[in-house]
Structure formats: structure tokens, C-alpha cells
Design an enzyme around this catalytic site. Structure first.
Site, PDB file in Angstrom:
ATOM      1  N   HIS A 116      37.516 -68.052 -95.365  1.00  0.00           N
ATOM      2  CA  HIS A 116      37.255 -66.682 -94.928  1.00  0.00           C
ATOM      3  C   HIS A 116      37.233 -66.637 -93.404  1.00  0.00           C
ATOM      4  O   HIS A 116      36.644 -67.515 -92.752  1.00  0.00           O
ATOM      5  CB  HIS A 116      35.902 -66.204 -95.443  1.00  0.00           C
ATOM      6  CG  HIS A 116      35.847 -65.953 -96.914  1.00  0.00           C
ATOM      7  ND1 HIS A 116      36.946 -65.992 -97.737  1.00  0.00           N
ATOM      8  CD2 HIS A 116      34.781 -65.631 -97.718  1.00  0.00           C
ATOM      9  CE1 HIS A 116      36.566 -65.714 -98.988  1.00  0.00           C
ATOM     10  NE2 HIS A 116      35.267 -65.493 -98.995  1.00  0.00           N
ATOM     11  N   CYS A 149      29.017 -65.674 -99.458  1.00  0.00           N
ATOM     12  CA  CYS A 149      29.792 -66.570 -98.600  1.00  0.00           C
ATOM     13  C   CYS A 149      30.040 -65.992 -97.211  1.00  0.00           C
ATOM     14  O   CYS A 149      29.900 -66.683 -96.200  1.00  0.00           O
ATOM     15  CB  CYS A 149      31.124 -66.908 -99.272  1.00  0.00           C
ATOM     16  SG  CYS A 149      32.009 -65.477 -99.914  1.00  0.00           S
TER      17      CYS A 149
END
Length: 342
Positions: free
Chosen positions: A248, A135
Site C-alpha cells: 500500500h 493496514c
């Protein structure tokens, strides 16, 4: 190229997990051209029903024989299950798009971010499998690809601030529980992480290696080299878990071969696929984790020249780690496979 098929039989392996659920959401939001949707999970989930476009679809068991007639199999069942069942799905004729770390660094298997290296998808024909990157790598390279094309990147220094959802549902519950315990004046307990995550930052994602880096940090190094097809780029990473539920964030510093101004970079990213420029610091507008949740785009801002070197740029990059960092990227790969290869 596409031979005329316009609807596809798709299986989602690991359908009851967080990313599996997000894959269903993305398939629905993208209006993916489905003929059949087959939901697969472990034996304990068999018979459970999941909603898709208002319909209840019953979960079936993930077995070696579960992929008959499937065109595309989206896997989010963990590396062990992907390594076990992925080849069986490919042998049954499905193109496997795997979200785990199981196949990422296999030289015969393409590692793909559709905005960055869609041409690599063609390599799936060797093994019938395409790997989804980590990711944190995905969002970084979506932001850096237009810059790399324009000026060539020599070096990347990245620090990540990664949400607990990257560790799964138990980590989300651990953070919630610690916050509630703190508010109630109770002792905070931890089991998912080695330390309290609430009100804290842990410079520790995945296990430590002999070189002092973590596996997560070296994933970003190795995957960047593979996706950009250039191992000469210097990459160093520090990955940090922060008390955020979804999204994130990354502080990225790059050194380019040719000079780009901050305005040059903003102009490149303003028109980049999959990127949303959020860069108006004087009005307190910059990418935030709480704003990226549920968004398909990767948000980029705080773009400025690094005054310590000649060709340096700093930026702040935020993305929904469950969507673009996992489910969305996999479905985008599936869209290209269906359009150009099936």
C-alpha cells in the site's frame, strides 16, 4: 512484567489464508520462542499440512474448544469468526491478537501498533483481546508517531493507493486474469470489484456510508484517534484501490502545532523504529510498492514542506500490507505480550 516464561504455545486461527500464511512466515523469520504451534482453520482445511521451519504441521479445526493450553492466539479468520471464537480463546486463557475489524473500536479492547502505543497492550487484561488496526492506518501512524511526539499533529490529509492483496486471493487472481485477457485481446471480466481494476484506479474501498466516505476511510479516522489517544486531530482520508499486487502507498499531508523543517522530519524518521528512510529524489530513490514487498520496515520518502501553510509537511509512505499491515504487527504485539505480560 514477565514472570519467567520463555516459550509459548501459539495458535494461528485462519492459518490457511494469505495473512495466516504470512503469520507463519513472520513467526519463523522472527524466531519467535515457540513451545507448540497449533494451526486452526475451517473444517474444509482440516488435515491439510503447512510447512514451518521445515516441518509439516497438520491443520486442525477452529472450534470453541481448540484453545486449551494456548498462551497467545493470533487470529486472521475474518470479523465474524473472530467475534465468535475470540472470546472463547480468551476464556481458555489465551491472549488473543485479532487482525479483523471485529474488536477495533471496542472501548475495552486496546488497538495497538507496537512502535506507536505499546503501553496500551496492558489493557488486554479487561477482555483478553488485543486488536490489530487496519493496514493503511498502521503504516501511516508508524511514520507519523515520531513527528507527533516532536511537534504535535493538528491535521492529517491522507490519500491511499492500496494493493489488491488487501481484498484477498480472489482479487489477486482477478487482476492477473484481466492483465492476461488484455494482452490476449479478450474481454476483461470482473467479479471481486465493481469495475475493471487492471489499468485503473477505484476510489472505493469497502462500502459507502451516509457521510459520503467509505468504511475504509472512516477506519483511518477513528483508529488514528484511538491509537494516538487524541480525538482533536483532524483526519480526512480518500482510499483508492490500484492495480498493484502487494504494498500500500500513501500520500500524507500533515499540519503540525510547532514548525518542523523537511530536514527535521528526515532526521526524526532516520532514527525511528520500524521506518526506513528512502528519500533521494535526485537519484530517483523514493518508496515503491515493488520494493516494500517482503520488507518489515515502513518506507518513507518524498518528504517536503507544504508551501501552502505555515507548518505543513508532505510525505509518501509505502508498506507491505500483508506483513506490517497485518501479520508482522500481530506477531510484534505477541512478542511484547510474551516478554512483558506472560
Amino acid at each position: 512484567m514477565n514472570q519467567g516464561k520463555n516459550k509459548y504455545n501459539v495458535a494461528v486461527a485462519g492459518a490457511t489464508g494469505a495473512v495466516g500464511g504470512a503469520m507463519l512466515e513472520v513467526l519463523e523469520r522472527c524466531d519467535f520462542p515457540l513451545n507448540e504451534l497449533r494451526l486452526l482453520a475451517s473444517a474444509r482445511s482440516v488435515g491439510k499440512k503447512l510447512k514451518f521451519k521445515g516441518q509439516d504441521i497438520e491443520v486442525q479445526e477452529l472450534t470453541m474448544d481448540a484453545f486449551s493450553g494456548i498462551d497467545i492466539a493470533l487470529f486472521s479468520a475474518g470479523a465474524a469468526r473472530s467475534l465468535q471464537f475470540g472470546p472463547a480463546a480468551a476464556a481458555a486463557g489465551a491472549v488473543v491478537v485479532d487482525n479483523s475489524s471485529g474488536f477495533r473500536m471496542d472501548p475495552d479492547i486496546p488497538l495497538v501498533v507496537p512502535e506507536v502505543n505499546p503501553h496500551a497492550i496492558a489493557q488486554y487484561k479487561k477482555r483478553g483481546i488485543i486488536a490489530n488496526p487496519n493496514c493503511s492506518t498502521i503504516q501511516m501512524l508508524v511514520a507519523l508517531k515520531p513527528i507527533h511526539d516532536a511537534a504535535g499533529i493538528k491535521r492529517i490529509v491522507v490519500s491511499t493507493y492500496q494493493a489488491v492483496s488487501g481484498s484477498g486471493a480472489k482479487a489477486i487472481e482477478e487482476l492477473k486474469g484481466q492483465v492476461m485477457d488484455y494482452a490476449a485481446g479478450k474481454k476483461m471480466e470482473n467479479s471481486v470489484y465493481p469495475h475493471q481494476i487492471a489499468f485503473n484506479c477505484l476510489p472505493h474501498i469497502d462500502s459507502f456510508l451516509d457521510n459520503g466516505y467509505t468504511k475504509e476511510e472512516m477506519k483511518m479516522v477513528n483508529e488514528t484517534h484511538k491509537i494516538f489517544e487524541d480525538s482533536s486531530i483532524g483526519v480526512t482520508a480518500t482510499t483508492v484501490r490500484v492495480p498493484v499486487f502487494y504494498g500500500h502507498s500513501e500520500s500524507i499531508n500533515i499540519e503540525t502545532k510547532n514548525k518542523l523543517s523537511a530536514e527535521d522530519v528526515k532526521e526524526l524518521l532516520r532514527h525511528a523504529t520500524g521506518v526506513k528512510l528512502v528519500d533521494d529524489p535526485h537519484n530517483n530513490k523514493y518508496p515503491l510498492a515493488i520494493d516494500c514487498a517482503g520488507q518489515f520496515e515502513t518506507l518513507v520518502g518524498r518528504i517536503r514542506e507544504d508551501e501552502s501553510i505555515d507548518n505543513g509537511i508532505n510525505m509518501w509512505v509505502v508498506s507491505d500490507n500483508i506483513l506490517k499491515g497485518a501479520a508482522l504487527n500481530a506477531v510484534q504485539i505477541a512478542e511484547v505480550v510474551g516478554r512483558d505480560y506472560l
